[in-house]
Structures are given as C-alpha cells and as structure tokens.
Design a protein around this motif. Structure first.
Motif, PDB file in Angstrom:
ATOM      1  N   ALA A 254       0.850  -1.189   0.000  1.00 53.52           N
ATOM      2  CA  ALA A 254       0.000   0.000   0.000  1.00 53.52           C
ATOM      3  C   ALA A 254       0.884   1.235   0.000  1.00 53.52           C
ATOM      4  O   ALA A 254       2.022   1.202   0.439  1.00 53.52           O
ATOM      5  N   SER A 255       0.328   2.323  -0.510  1.00 45.72           N
ATOM      6  CA  SER A 255       1.094   3.562  -0.464  1.00 45.72           C
ATOM      7  C   SER A 255       1.060   4.101   0.963  1.00 45.72           C
ATOM      8  O   SER A 255       0.351   3.592   1.818  1.00 45.72           O
ATOM      9  N   CYS A 256       1.827   5.128   1.194  1.00 46.20           N
ATOM     10  CA  CYS A 256       1.891   5.699   2.538  1.00 46.20           C
ATOM     11  C   CYS A 256       0.530   6.246   2.948  1.00 46.20           C
ATOM     12  O   CYS A 256      -0.229   6.757   2.118  1.00 46.20           O
ATOM     13  N   GLN A 257       0.230   6.162   4.222  1.00 48.92           N
ATOM     14  CA  GLN A 257      -1.070   6.574   4.731  1.00 48.92           C
ATOM     15  C   GLN A 257      -1.153   8.073   5.039  1.00 48.92           C
ATOM     16  O   GLN A 257      -2.224   8.572   5.352  1.00 48.92           O
TER      17      GLN A 257
ATOM     18  N   GLY B  65      14.102  14.262  10.341  1.00 51.14           N
ATOM     19  CA  GLY B  65      13.402  13.031   9.985  1.00 51.14           C
ATOM     20  C   GLY B  65      12.247  13.324   9.064  1.00 51.14           C
ATOM     21  O   GLY B  65      12.046  14.462   8.627  1.00 51.14           O
ATOM     22  N   GLY B  66      11.451  12.294   8.758  1.00 51.99           N
ATOM     23  CA  GLY B  66      10.311  12.480   7.866  1.00 51.99           C
ATOM     24  C   GLY B  66       9.300  11.360   7.987  1.00 51.99           C
ATOM     25  O   GLY B  66       9.568  10.312   8.576  1.00 51.99           O
ATOM     26  N   ASN B  67       8.134  11.597   7.403  1.00 46.19           N
ATOM     27  CA  ASN B  67       7.050  10.619   7.401  1.00 46.19           C
ATOM     28  C   ASN B  67       6.315  10.767   6.080  1.00 46.19           C
ATOM     29  O   ASN B  67       6.316  11.833   5.481  1.00 46.19           O
ATOM     30  N   GLY B  68       5.674   9.686   5.632  1.00 47.76           N
ATOM     31  CA  GLY B  68       5.005   9.716   4.342  1.00 47.76           C
ATOM     32  C   GLY B  68       6.012   9.714   3.202  1.00 47.76           C
ATOM     33  O   GLY B  68       5.716  10.101   2.085  1.00 47.76           O
TER      34      GLY B  68
ATOM     35  N   THR C 288      17.435   8.932   8.011  1.00 47.96           N
ATOM     36  CA  THR C 288      17.543   7.509   7.701  1.00 47.96           C
ATOM     37  C   THR C 288      16.693   7.189   6.478  1.00 47.96           C
ATOM     38  O   THR C 288      15.794   7.944   6.119  1.00 47.96           O
ATOM     39  N   THR C 289      16.970   6.070   5.848  1.00 50.47           N
ATOM     40  CA  THR C 289      16.185   5.625   4.699  1.00 50.47           C
ATOM     41  C   THR C 289      14.818   5.162   5.198  1.00 50.47           C
ATOM     42  O   THR C 289      14.726   4.442   6.189  1.00 50.47           O
TER      43      THR C 289
ATOM     44  N   VAL D 234       8.382   5.723   7.147  1.00 52.16           N
ATOM     45  CA  VAL D 234       8.979   6.600   8.159  1.00 52.16           C
ATOM     46  C   VAL D 234      10.489   6.652   7.975  1.00 52.16           C
ATOM     47  O   VAL D 234      11.147   5.619   7.868  1.00 52.16           O
ATOM     48  N   SER D 235      11.015   7.859   7.934  1.00 52.66           N
ATOM     49  CA  SER D 235      12.456   8.092   7.956  1.00 52.66           C
ATOM     50  C   SER D 235      12.753   8.568   9.374  1.00 52.66           C
ATOM     51  O   SER D 235      12.495   9.726   9.711  1.00 52.66           O
TER      52      SER D 235
END
Length: 182
Positions: A35-38, A79-82, A107-108, A114-115
């Motif tokens: 699934a793609s990111c939520q 960091g990051g999300n999505g 991070t990858t 989630v990064s």
C-alpha cells in the motif's frame, strides 16, 4: 519397458514444471509495496520543538528561523514521514549568497514510510546564516519535493558570559544564559 516409460514421463513432467516456473519468474512483475503511505509526505526539524514542512508547502516558502549564539555547537534532529520506502530525505544548507555549506541525510524510509530522525550538530561564526532546504520523495503521491526551504539558523548572538557563581544543579554549568531550549 514400463520402467523406461515412467522414467521418461517423470523427467518430462519435471522439465515442464521447471520451464513453467522459470517463465513465471522471468515474466512476473516486480514486487511493489502493498500500500502507499497513509499520510502526505512531510519532513521535520526537532530543536526545542517540532517544525514540520509538508509536501503541499511552497518550495520557496518561509522558513522557521532560529537566532543562535555564534561559536557554540548545537544539536538537532531531522526526519520524515510519508516518505517513499527505500528513499532518504536530504537537507542541504546554503549561505545567503547561495554558496553550499553542507548536507545532512536522515535515515532511509522503511516499508512504513517513516524516515526515523537522526542527530546532527552545527556551529558557525558570527554573522553566518544557514538556510536548510529539504528534498524527498512523496510516498502517497507521485513526485518529489526538491529544495524546499525548511529552517534557517542565524548565528548573530554573542556567546554567554562565564558564570562567576556556578550552580552544581545547573543544566548549563558555567554560563549565565543556557542556550538549550526544551
């Protein structure tokens, strides 16, 4: 004779099965994430708070600005999300004349998009200004965000004066003003 026919039949069945499996492997489409990111893609800067830039924010939009002591080392997290799994958000720092200062990568992103945040340090001399621009791949929509202005570090404040009467319980021993923000 019966034994020979059985052996030939088994070998033929085995060859047909292996051929079918090989063709299936070659013709199979590449594996995709289930699934793609939520959530929409966003990156964040953590320094005494959480400062987020979303994929829908303007690339050349405003920045979060921080006035800091010069010649003092600061730690922060990125960091990051999505974020598209398998990709890594990157921040590049520039001076006002657009000269490149350096870059940091979080991070990858894993399969959960989630990064995880990662720690970085920075220090600069008086009058230095670093604008950090983020680049990342969107996980729930096609495309990338390139060079999105995120935050700016302005090293324009004199370092603290030594504390003549230090407190042993002080979180910043030896200085009058503590630069750590929580």
């Amino acid at each position: 004779m019966k034994l020979h026919r059985r052996l030939v039949a088994r070998v033929a069945a085995l060859i047909m099965g292996l051929t079918a499996a090989t063709v299936g492997l070659v013709a199979a489409p590449p594996a995709a994430y289930a699934a793609s990111c939520q959530t929409d893609a966003h990156v964040y800067f953590i320094y005494g708070g959480l400062y987020v830039k979303w994929e829908s924010d303007a690339v050349d939009g405003g920045t979060y600005d921080f006035h800091l002591y010069y010649n003092y080392t600061y730690s922060f997290q990125l960091g990051g999300n999505g974020i598209e799994p398998g990709t890594t958000p990157r921040w590049e720092a520039y001076r006002p004349d657009n000269s490149f200062v350096g870059s940091n990568e979080s991070t990858t992103a894993s399969g959960n998009c989630v990064s995880n945040q990662k720690y970085f340090s920075v220090s600069a001399g008086p009058g230095e200004v670093y604008t950090y621009k983020a680049s990342y791949v969107k996980g729930s929509h096609d495309g990338e965000v390139q060079g999105q202005a995120h935050f700016r570090l302005i090293f324009d404040t004199a370092p603290p004066v030594s504390d003549p009467d230090p407190d042993p319980n002080d979180p910043c021993p030896g200085v009058r003003i503590c630069p750590i923000e929580y």
